[in-house]
Design a protein around this motif. Structure first.
Motif, PDB file in Angstrom:
ATOM      1  N   LYS A 575       8.666  -6.459   2.515  1.00 48.62           N
ATOM      2  CA  LYS A 575       7.166  -6.422   2.823  1.00 48.62           C
ATOM      3  C   LYS A 575       7.554  -5.130   3.536  1.00 48.62           C
ATOM      4  O   LYS A 575       6.303  -4.871   3.520  1.00 48.62           O
ATOM      5  N   GLN A 576       8.329  -5.041   5.188  1.00 50.59           N
ATOM      6  CA  GLN A 576       8.844  -3.774   5.600  1.00 50.59           C
ATOM      7  C   GLN A 576       8.732  -1.988   4.895  1.00 50.59           C
ATOM      8  O   GLN A 576       7.786  -1.149   4.785  1.00 50.59           O
ATOM      9  N   THR A 579       5.478  -1.187   2.972  1.00 50.72           N
ATOM     10  CA  THR A 579       4.698  -0.812   4.184  1.00 50.72           C
ATOM     11  C   THR A 579       4.620   0.550   4.448  1.00 50.72           C
ATOM     12  O   THR A 579       4.114   1.625   4.416  1.00 50.72           O
ATOM     13  N   SER A 583       2.567   3.761   2.916  1.00 46.65           N
ATOM     14  CA  SER A 583       2.836   4.713   4.396  1.00 46.65           C
ATOM     15  C   SER A 583       2.291   6.213   3.847  1.00 46.65           C
ATOM     16  O   SER A 583       1.732   7.073   4.528  1.00 46.65           O
TER      17      SER A 583
END
Length: 617
Positions: A575-576, A579, A583
């Motif tokens: 998930k990180q 993200t 971005s």
């Protein structure tokens, strides 16, 4: 400065008599002058286990880090040796040799813990040096690893267990086993050194205090360190020669030891990575020095070092320093290249070149400038400096043009003093002389950008003089005088218009040139942000890979619950990563708004100076 050769190691962190850790200013200064990326290799272990010898081998020297020849620990605190990286051009290899842990004379467990924690925080690769075999005694002596959760924080505000996040920020781990005498075999089969380490770090099934004590240091090593490697070394030489090993010729060493030492050095040179901060940000010696200071200040204040807080502090200090470095480079280059007076077009070209160079200096040191606040500050200050240079260029041009007019008008001033123009027909003579002056003035080279302005000012100053000579000329009728007066005023208005149009053209050209410059700048920023994003994703992928490997190993060993726990961590990392990937869309919008913001700033600075100049007139 890149990497100046150090003749010998210097102390980086001193262990004071009262048990405090103190930053050595000489060591900090050396780091502060290293502008290239650093690979930081540290060694820890019990005192008198030959740690310093291995570090000297990595430095390619027989002498350097203190080896000692008694049962006393020689290395106090943390010592540093910076050398050009043997296999990575443009990089620096920073070797850190730590005070021997477990020195009975010191008797300060907390000090040992902090030395170990600092070494972990500063390293790209951590070498643990032990003697004999990887048995329970050797693992127990690495109990410092179990204290790390109490000595290091990942986030400043988090109540969650951060243990699994350590792997994302901790160094690679190398276990160097000295004076190794066993055969590398398991259940009658040959095994590698790495397999030997993996076997030694396997967990025990069961419950209870003894099982927990057995598993805890092993779990910490397996969980915290993303990569693990093992090297075994036979005894290097026999007898009492060990006490003076640095003076023993290499042909006296056991060939098996030399072969292991060679493989160890090759691995460190090739596989040890550049030291990074949270987010995959590669750091220079400058930043490493700031990092050391930040951590030590935190420890000496009684707090626990926090990775997130350290990055936040460094973001401010390093980006502020990046602005100063970039502006200093711009000033230095402009002062060296620009010779006043200079034409606007040529000055703009030099400005563009120096601005691009200065931006590279800024970008090389800056990081995590996510909203581009520091970039905008950098550009605002740089544009102000450029406008000051433009102003000085104009002032120098005014000075030269005034001197030229004074020289060219000397003959006319003499005629005025002698009354030549006070006679009938004098006005015609005055106009002819003035036209000749203007012709010579306009043809003269090297006047700079204010030639038209100075000429307009000269004509304004001489207007009363011209009208006086016109009135005194009896050869002209009143009507002719009136017509000549109108011509004078029209000529002056025309010259003033010409000077104003030239000033407006220069300002517009500066803005157009600035737009081109800033479009280039934003491309550079976009490329830097893409690189930072890729590094961050690579860091996360590397962490996921190591976590997945550990998950599979635990599952094979029958630890289903521990394996399931790691599965949750893998999901969090995925998930990180998503993200971070997403971005790029958001910062695209930020970059799109950046160009008009910088151009508006430039327009404001240029127009303010132009208005100031017009008011002075």
């Amino acid at each position: 400065m890149n990497v100046m050769p150090m003749e010998a190691p210097v102390c980086l962190i001193e262990n004071t008599a009262d048990g405090k850790l103190k930053l050595n200013e000489k060591g900090l200064k050396i780091l502060s002058n290293i502008k290239v990326p650093v690979v930081v290799v540290s060694i820890v272990g019990l005192y008198r286990t030959g740690k310093s010898y291995l570090m000297n081998r990595l430095a390619g020297k027989a002498h350097g880090f203190s080896l000692g020849s008694t049962i006393q620990s020689h290395t106090k605190g943390i010592w540093m040796w910076c050398i050009p990286h043997p296999t990575k051009p443009g990089h620096c290899l920073v070797l850190l040799d730590t005070e021997g842990l477990g020195d009975v004379k010191k008797g300060d467990k907390d000090n040992d813990n902090w030395i170990f924690a600092l070494t972990v925080l500063l390293s790209s690769t951590l070498v643990y040096n032990s003697m004999g075999t990887i048995d329970q005694y050797a693992v127990d002596n690495l109990h410092f690893v179990t204290e790390l959760t109490e000595l290091i924080k990942v986030k400043s505000k988090s109540e969650d267990d951060e243990t699994l996040e350590f792997v994302q920020f901790f160094p690679g781990f190398v276990w160097a086993v000295r004076d190794f005498t066993l055969d590398l075999s398991l259940d009658g089969k040959k095994i590698t050194e790495d397999e030997y380490l993996d076997h030694a770090l396997q967990l025990k099934q069961g419950i209870g205090k003894k099982v927990s004590e057995y598993n805890l240091p092993r779990e910490c090593i397996r969980t915290f360190f993303p990569t693990r490697k093992c090297f075994t070394f036979v005894r290097p030489i026999s007898g009492n020669d060990l006490r003076n090993i640095e003076n023993v010729p290499e042909d006296k060493f056991d060939p098996k030891f030399l072969e292991s030492a060679h493989r160890f050095c090759e691995h460190i040179y090739e596989d040890s990575q550049v030291k990074t901060l949270q987010g995959g940000i590669k750091i220079s010696g400058q930043v490493l020095g700031s990092l050391v200071k930040t951590y030590l200040d935190t420890i000496n204040s009684g707090a626990v070092p926090c990775l997130e807080d350290a990055v936040t502090l460094l973001t401010n200090s390093e980006n502020t320093a990046a602005i100063a470095d970039g502006l200093a480079h711009y000033n230095e280059r402009m002062e060296k290249i620009v010779k006043f007076p200079i034409q606007s077009e040529e000055l703009s070209k030099i400005h563009s070149l120096c601005q691009q160079e200065s931006l590279q200096v800024f970008l090389k040191r800056s990081f995590k400038d996510e909203n581009h606040t520091y970039f905008q500050q950098f550009m605002t200050e740089l544009i102000k400096i450029y406008e000051d240079i433009c102003w000085k260029n104009g002032e120098k041009s005014v000075e030269i043009c005034n001197k030229l007019i004074k020289k060219l008008s000397a003959d006319m001033e003499e005629k005025i003093a002698n009354g030549v123009y006070a006679q009938p027909g004098g006005y015609k003579q005055y106009c002819e002389d003035r036209s000749l002056l203007q012709e010579h003035y306009l043809c003269a080279p090297g006047k700079g950008i204010k030639a038209e302005d100075v000429l307009a000012e000269y004509l304004r100053q001489k207007q009363a003089e011209s009208e006086h000579i016109l009135r005194m000329d009896n050869m002209l009728t009143d009507k002719e005088k009136m017509l000549e007066q109108e011509k004078e005023r029209a000529a002056l208005l025309e010259q003033e218009k010409k000077a104003n149009e030239e000033a407006i053209r220069r300002t517009q050209q500066k803005l157009e040139d600035e737009k081109i410059n800033q479009e280039k700048n934003i491309k550079e920023i976009r490329a830097k942000m893409e690189t930072e994003k890729e590094n961050q994703i690579k860091e996360l992928e590397k962490t996921m890979e190591s976590t997945m490997k550990e998950k599979v190993a635990l599952l094979e060993q029958g630890f289903a619950k521990k394996s399931e726990f790691l599965e949750n961590e893998i999901s969090r990392l995925q998930k990180q990563s998503q993200t971070v990937e997403a971005s790029s869309n958001s910062y695209g919008g930020i970059l799109q708004s950046l160009l008009p913001q910088v151009l508006n700033t430039a327009c404001s600075i240029y127009q303010t100076r132009a208005l100031t100049a017009s008011f002075k007139k």
